[in-house]
Design a protein around this motif. Structure first.
Motif, PDB file in Angstrom:
ATOM      1  N   VAL A  22       0.870  -1.187   0.000  1.00  0.00           N
ATOM      2  CA  VAL A  22       0.000   0.000   0.000  1.00  0.00           C
ATOM      3  C   VAL A  22       0.901   1.228   0.000  1.00  0.00           C
ATOM      4  CG1 VAL A  22      -1.785   1.281   1.252  1.00  0.00           C
ATOM      5  CG2 VAL A  22      -1.815  -1.220   1.273  1.00  0.00           C
ATOM      6  N   ILE A  23       0.617   2.175  -0.916  1.00  0.00           N
ATOM      7  CA  ILE A  23       1.495   3.344  -1.063  1.00  0.00           C
ATOM      8  C   ILE A  23       0.718   4.624  -1.362  1.00  0.00           C
ATOM      9  CG2 ILE A  23       3.435   1.974  -1.907  1.00  0.00           C
ATOM     10  CD1 ILE A  23       2.746   3.096  -4.754  1.00  0.00           C
ATOM     11  N   THR A  24       1.428   5.730  -1.184  1.00  0.00           N
ATOM     12  CA  THR A  24       1.028   7.025  -1.733  1.00  0.00           C
ATOM     13  C   THR A  24       1.960   7.307  -2.915  1.00  0.00           C
ATOM     14  OG1 THR A  24       2.580   8.306  -0.386  1.00  0.00           O
ATOM     15  CG2 THR A  24       0.375   7.899   0.558  1.00  0.00           C
ATOM     16  N   HIS A  25       1.729   8.406  -3.614  1.00  0.00           N
ATOM     17  CA  HIS A  25       2.572   8.748  -4.772  1.00  0.00           C
ATOM     18  C   HIS A  25       4.045   8.894  -4.395  1.00  0.00           C
ATOM     19  CE1 HIS A  25       1.775  12.716  -3.066  1.00  0.00           C
ATOM     20  NE2 HIS A  25       2.861  13.134  -3.711  1.00  0.00           N
ATOM     21  N   ARG A  26       4.316   9.277  -3.160  1.00  0.00           N
ATOM     22  CA  ARG A  26       5.702   9.473  -2.735  1.00  0.00           C
ATOM     23  C   ARG A  26       6.477   8.160  -2.631  1.00  0.00           C
ATOM     24  NH1 ARG A  26       6.033  12.669   2.474  1.00  0.00           N
ATOM     25  NH2 ARG A  26       8.229  12.475   1.969  1.00  0.00           N
ATOM     26  N   PHE A  27       5.762   7.040  -2.569  1.00  0.00           N
ATOM     27  CA  PHE A  27       6.427   5.751  -2.396  1.00  0.00           C
ATOM     28  C   PHE A  27       6.391   4.881  -3.648  1.00  0.00           C
ATOM     29  CE2 PHE A  27       6.365   7.210   1.847  1.00  0.00           C
ATOM     30  CZ  PHE A  27       7.418   6.569   2.483  1.00  0.00           C
ATOM     31  N   ALA A  46      13.374 -12.608  -8.087  1.00  0.00           N
ATOM     32  CA  ALA A  46      13.329 -13.853  -7.308  1.00  0.00           C
ATOM     33  C   ALA A  46      12.291 -14.831  -7.839  1.00  0.00           C
ATOM     34  CB  ALA A  46      13.044 -13.535  -5.835  1.00  0.00           C
ATOM     35  N   LEU A  47      11.187 -14.303  -8.358  1.00  0.00           N
ATOM     36  CA  LEU A  47      10.042 -15.147  -8.742  1.00  0.00           C
ATOM     37  C   LEU A  47       9.390 -14.589  -9.993  1.00  0.00           C
ATOM     38  CD1 LEU A  47       8.553 -15.093  -5.182  1.00  0.00           C
ATOM     39  CD2 LEU A  47       9.644 -17.072  -6.203  1.00  0.00           C
ATOM     40  N   SER A  48      10.031 -14.695 -11.083  1.00  0.00           N
ATOM     41  CA  SER A  48       9.547 -14.104 -12.333  1.00  0.00           C
ATOM     42  C   SER A  48       8.069 -14.411 -12.574  1.00  0.00           C
ATOM     43  CB  SER A  48      10.378 -14.628 -13.499  1.00  0.00           C
ATOM     44  OG  SER A  48       9.950 -14.031 -14.695  1.00  0.00           O
ATOM     45  N   GLY A  49       7.319 -13.374 -12.890  1.00  0.00           N
ATOM     46  CA  GLY A  49       5.918 -13.539 -13.257  1.00  0.00           C
ATOM     47  C   GLY A  49       4.920 -13.436 -12.123  1.00  0.00           C
ATOM     48  N   ARG A  50       5.376 -13.228 -10.887  1.00  0.00           N
ATOM     49  CA  ARG A  50       4.439 -13.099  -9.767  1.00  0.00           C
ATOM     50  C   ARG A  50       3.808 -11.713  -9.770  1.00  0.00           C
ATOM     51  NH1 ARG A  50       5.136 -17.170  -5.722  1.00  0.00           N
ATOM     52  NH2 ARG A  50       5.604 -19.003  -6.959  1.00  0.00           N
ATOM     53  N   GLN A  51       2.557 -11.673  -9.396  1.00  0.00           N
ATOM     54  CA  GLN A  51       1.813 -10.415  -9.399  1.00  0.00           C
ATOM     55  C   GLN A  51       2.042  -9.624  -8.109  1.00  0.00           C
ATOM     56  OE1 GLN A  51      -2.156 -11.959 -10.021  1.00  0.00           O
ATOM     57  NE2 GLN A  51      -2.059 -11.378 -12.168  1.00  0.00           N
ATOM     58  N   LEU A  52       2.119  -8.309  -8.278  1.00  0.00           N
ATOM     59  CA  LEU A  52       2.192  -7.397  -7.142  1.00  0.00           C
ATOM     60  C   LEU A  52       1.007  -6.447  -7.240  1.00  0.00           C
ATOM     61  CD1 LEU A  52       3.575  -6.172  -4.642  1.00  0.00           C
ATOM     62  CD2 LEU A  52       4.918  -4.731  -6.218  1.00  0.00           C
ATOM     63  N   TYR A  53       0.097  -6.565  -6.293  1.00  0.00           N
ATOM     64  CA  TYR A  53      -1.037  -5.649  -6.188  1.00  0.00           C
ATOM     65  C   TYR A  53      -0.575  -4.448  -5.384  1.00  0.00           C
ATOM     66  CZ  TYR A  53      -4.140  -9.254  -7.917  1.00  0.00           C
ATOM     67  OH  TYR A  53      -4.755 -10.192  -8.703  1.00  0.00           O
ATOM     68  N   ILE A  54      -0.747  -3.272  -5.952  1.00  0.00           N
ATOM     69  CA  ILE A  54      -0.319  -2.054  -5.262  1.00  0.00           C
ATOM     70  C   ILE A  54      -1.555  -1.230  -4.941  1.00  0.00           C
ATOM     71  CG2 ILE A  54       1.092   0.017  -5.333  1.00  0.00           C
ATOM     72  CD1 ILE A  54       2.981  -1.431  -7.238  1.00  0.00           C
ATOM     73  N   GLY A  55      -1.910  -1.215  -3.660  1.00  0.00           N
ATOM     74  CA  GLY A  55      -3.024  -0.408  -3.193  1.00  0.00           C
ATOM     75  C   GLY A  55      -2.596   1.044  -3.164  1.00  0.00           C
ATOM     76  N   CYS A  56      -3.262   1.869  -3.950  1.00  0.00           N
ATOM     77  CA  CYS A  56      -2.884   3.278  -4.102  1.00  0.00           C
ATOM     78  C   CYS A  56      -3.807   4.158  -3.265  1.00  0.00           C
ATOM     79  CB  CYS A  56      -2.965   3.676  -5.576  1.00  0.00           C
ATOM     80  SG  CYS A  56      -1.890   2.682  -6.632  1.00  0.00           S
ATOM     81  N   ILE A  57      -3.231   4.817  -2.289  1.00  0.00           N
ATOM     82  CA  ILE A  57      -4.000   5.681  -1.401  1.00  0.00           C
ATOM     83  C   ILE A  57      -4.389   6.975  -2.096  1.00  0.00           C
ATOM     84  CG2 ILE A  57      -3.853   6.987   0.770  1.00  0.00           C
ATOM     85  CD1 ILE A  57      -4.218   3.921   1.059  1.00  0.00           C
ATOM     86  N   ASP A  90      -4.577   9.288  -6.065  1.00  0.00           N
ATOM     87  CA  ASP A  90      -4.655   9.166  -7.525  1.00  0.00           C
ATOM     88  C   ASP A  90      -3.300   9.303  -8.194  1.00  0.00           C
ATOM     89  OD1 ASP A  90      -7.385   8.751  -7.439  1.00  0.00           O
ATOM     90  OD2 ASP A  90      -7.885  10.863  -7.823  1.00  0.00           O
ATOM     91  N   GLY A  91      -2.377  10.055  -7.582  1.00  0.00           N
ATOM     92  CA  GLY A  91      -1.050  10.233  -8.161  1.00  0.00           C
ATOM     93  C   GLY A  91      -0.330   8.905  -8.325  1.00  0.00           C
ATOM     94  N   ALA A  92      -0.374   8.073  -7.290  1.00  0.00           N
ATOM     95  CA  ALA A  92       0.270   6.755  -7.359  1.00  0.00           C
ATOM     96  C   ALA A  92      -0.428   5.886  -8.394  1.00  0.00           C
ATOM     97  CB  ALA A  92       0.238   6.078  -5.993  1.00  0.00           C
ATOM     98  N   TYR A  93      -1.741   5.862  -8.369  1.00  0.00           N
ATOM     99  CA  TYR A  93      -2.503   5.023  -9.282  1.00  0.00           C
ATOM    100  C   TYR A  93      -2.250   5.413 -10.737  1.00  0.00           C
ATOM    101  CZ  TYR A  93      -6.442   2.672 -11.475  1.00  0.00           C
ATOM    102  OH  TYR A  93      -7.216   1.885 -12.293  1.00  0.00           O
ATOM    103  N   ASN A  94      -2.338   6.707 -11.033  1.00  0.00           N
ATOM    104  CA  ASN A  94      -2.161   7.169 -12.412  1.00  0.00           C
ATOM    105  C   ASN A  94      -0.746   6.921 -12.932  1.00  0.00           C
ATOM    106  OD1 ASN A  94      -4.835   8.001 -12.571  1.00  0.00           O
ATOM    107  ND2 ASN A  94      -4.359  10.052 -11.822  1.00  0.00           N
ATOM    108  N   LEU A  95       0.249   7.106 -12.084  1.00  0.00           N
ATOM    109  CA  LEU A  95       1.627   6.856 -12.500  1.00  0.00           C
ATOM    110  C   LEU A  95       1.848   5.371 -12.803  1.00  0.00           C
ATOM    111  CD1 LEU A  95       4.496   7.723 -13.088  1.00  0.00           C
ATOM    112  CD2 LEU A  95       4.950   7.708 -10.633  1.00  0.00           C
ATOM    113  N   LEU A  96       1.332   4.502 -11.943  1.00  0.00           N
ATOM    114  CA  LEU A  96       1.488   3.065 -12.182  1.00  0.00           C
ATOM    115  C   LEU A  96       0.752   2.626 -13.444  1.00  0.00           C
ATOM    116  CD1 LEU A  96       1.231   1.771  -8.529  1.00  0.00           C
ATOM    117  CD2 LEU A  96       3.283   1.827  -9.973  1.00  0.00           C
TER     118      LEU A  96
END
Length: 156
Positions: free
Chosen positions: A8-13, A27-38, A40-46
């Motif tokens: 879970v992150i904000t745009h600063r992280f 370490a584990l090619s192809g594993r999914q990383l869900y990033i909870g964006c607190i 809109d800046g983080a979400y839009n950049l990702l």
């Protein structure tokens, strides 16, 4: 065993989350990383980066209403910490892995953690603080467990 990872992150992280993502892919090619964006800046950049195996998740999509009501009396950091269970619950519900594992965005994965969590037979994992000599006075403030890592097995 299927595992999905989250943070879970904000745009600063965003840079921190990207290094966590890279460590997971190394370490584990192809594993999914869900990033909870607190925010809109983080979400839009990702979304703009459009990296494979990163699933950006909008704040309103993973945070329950009762948790959203706590936002006004928490810092961004505290609010991210509050939402660790929210992203784990979202991952288990949306992607149906056997395990959802949370890492703080400033952590790195160097090896497959799946064999470690599977070998102990528990359904929920946290790590204890290992407070070194001279810092014992922080124990009352920091608590018994470190929330930087948590793992939850999907229950039947």
């Amino acid at each position: 065993m299927t595992i999905a990872y989250g943070t879970v992150i904000t745009h600063r992280f965003v840079p921190h989350a990207l290094t966590l993502y890279q460590s997971i892919q190394n370490a584990l090619s192809g594993r999914q990383l869900y990033i909870g964006c607190i925010d809109d800046g983080a979400y839009n950049l990702l979304l703009k980066l459009s990296l494979p195996h990163i699933i950006p998740v909008k704040h309103d999509d993973f945070v329950p209403e009762y948790v959203k009501r706590t936002r006004s009396n928490r810092t961004n950091g505290e609010y991210c910490w509050t939402n660790k269970p929210s992203i784990l619950q979202y991952i288990l519900k949306e992607s149906h892995p056997e395990w959802a594992i949370y890492f703080d965005s400033d952590m790195h994965l160097f090896k497959d953690i799946g064999t470690c969590i599977e070998s102990h037979g528990a359904s929920l994992y946290f790590t204890k603080h290992h407070i070194i000599k001279g810092y014992e006075h922080y124990h009352a403030q920091s608590g018994e467990h470190n929330g930087g890592f948590a793992a939850a097995r999907k229950s039947s």
